[in-house]
Design a protein around this motif. Structure first.
Motif, PDB file in Angstrom:
ATOM      1  N   MET A   1     -19.017 -52.562   4.894  1.00  0.00           N
ATOM      2  CA  MET A   1     -17.791 -53.085   4.306  1.00  0.00           C
ATOM      3  C   MET A   1     -16.669 -53.056   5.346  1.00  0.00           C
ATOM      4  O   MET A   1     -16.520 -52.072   6.075  1.00  0.00           O
ATOM      5  N   PRO A   2     -15.872 -54.123   5.455  1.00  0.00           N
ATOM      6  CA  PRO A   2     -14.804 -54.135   6.466  1.00  0.00           C
ATOM      7  C   PRO A   2     -13.720 -53.099   6.177  1.00  0.00           C
ATOM      8  O   PRO A   2     -13.433 -52.789   5.023  1.00  0.00           O
ATOM      9  N   SER A   3     -13.150 -52.588   7.231  1.00  0.00           N
ATOM     10  CA  SER A   3     -12.084 -51.593   7.099  1.00  0.00           C
ATOM     11  C   SER A   3     -10.818 -52.251   6.548  1.00  0.00           C
ATOM     12  O   SER A   3     -10.647 -53.463   6.619  1.00  0.00           O
ATOM     13  N   ALA A   4      -9.933 -51.416   6.005  1.00  0.00           N
ATOM     14  CA  ALA A   4      -8.668 -51.897   5.442  1.00  0.00           C
ATOM     15  C   ALA A   4      -7.516 -51.246   6.207  1.00  0.00           C
ATOM     16  O   ALA A   4      -7.553 -50.050   6.485  1.00  0.00           O
ATOM     17  N   HIS A   5      -6.507 -52.046   6.533  1.00  0.00           N
ATOM     18  CA  HIS A   5      -5.355 -51.571   7.298  1.00  0.00           C
ATOM     19  C   HIS A   5      -4.096 -52.145   6.658  1.00  0.00           C
ATOM     20  O   HIS A   5      -4.007 -53.356   6.442  1.00  0.00           O
ATOM     21  N   LEU A   6      -3.124 -51.293   6.377  1.00  0.00           N
ATOM     22  CA  LEU A   6      -1.880 -51.748   5.779  1.00  0.00           C
ATOM     23  C   LEU A   6      -0.721 -50.942   6.351  1.00  0.00           C
ATOM     24  O   LEU A   6      -0.764 -49.713   6.388  1.00  0.00           O
ATOM     25  N   LEU A   7       0.295 -51.648   6.791  1.00  0.00           N
ATOM     26  CA  LEU A   7       1.545 -51.032   7.254  1.00  0.00           C
ATOM     27  C   LEU A   7       2.659 -51.633   6.425  1.00  0.00           C
ATOM     28  O   LEU A   7       2.748 -52.861   6.298  1.00  0.00           O
ATOM     29  N   GLU A   8       3.484 -50.770   5.844  1.00  0.00           N
ATOM     30  CA  GLU A   8       4.604 -51.300   5.072  1.00  0.00           C
ATOM     31  C   GLU A   8       5.883 -50.538   5.368  1.00  0.00           C
ATOM     32  O   GLU A   8       5.874 -49.338   5.595  1.00  0.00           O
ATOM     33  N   ASN A   9       6.965 -51.300   5.402  1.00  0.00           N
ATOM     34  CA  ASN A   9       8.292 -50.727   5.551  1.00  0.00           C
ATOM     35  C   ASN A   9       8.762 -50.376   4.148  1.00  0.00           C
ATOM     36  O   ASN A   9       8.955 -51.271   3.315  1.00  0.00           O
TER      37      ASN A   9
END
Length: 153
Positions: free
Chosen positions: A95-103
């Protein structure tokens, strides 16, 4: 960049860690016996910020704890007057990795590895190699820093 809160699951020997708050702290020490997991906490910072492993050029999935299906790292940090949250999840299967950056102040979001990586490198003005050699000082490699040229340092 100043860490505010860190938590992670399935990373090396930790099934679950945190959340640990650094808010209001001016100095933090990571203390413990050999093998207690101090380096794993620093590794979690690397994974959160860069999605990479500091001790191996191999896949970050090598950090997934034995028997764990996923590894996730969640770091909230402040930078330049804003509060940011980066979350990365890696799976033991295909399964592909998940990446999230939020301000957290403006609501701006960056999704997927490349945009998240580019935003963090741009903010911190440190790529992974520079972070690893100047911030982490990997165990047993302090001598390398001492003998490096000014440019390399």
């Amino acid at each position: 960049m100043r860490p505010v809160e860190l938590s992670f699951t399935g990373l090396r020997s930790y099934t679950e860690f945190g959340p640990v708050s650094f808010d209001g702290k001016t100095l933090v020490g990571i203390l413990g016996d050999t093998g207690a997991g101090k380096s794993t906490i620093l590794e979690a910072l690397c994974v959160a910020l860069y999605g990479k492993c500091s001790w191996s050029e191999r896949d970050v999935k090598d950090l997934i704890a034995d028997g764990a299906r996923t590894m996730s790292v969640d770091l909230t940090f402040s930078h330049d007057g804003h509060t940011w949250r980066v979350r990365r999840t890696f799976y033991a299967n295909t399964m592909p990795s998940a990446h999230l950056l939020e301000n957290l102040d403006t609501g701006a979001k960056f999704d997927n590895a490349r945009p998240v990586d580019a935003q963090i490198v741009g903010m911190l003005r440190l790529d992974f190699t520079a972070f690893k050699s100047s911030v982490l000082l990997p165990q047993g490699r302090f001598q390398t820093l001492l003998h490096a040229s000014g440019r390399d340092r």
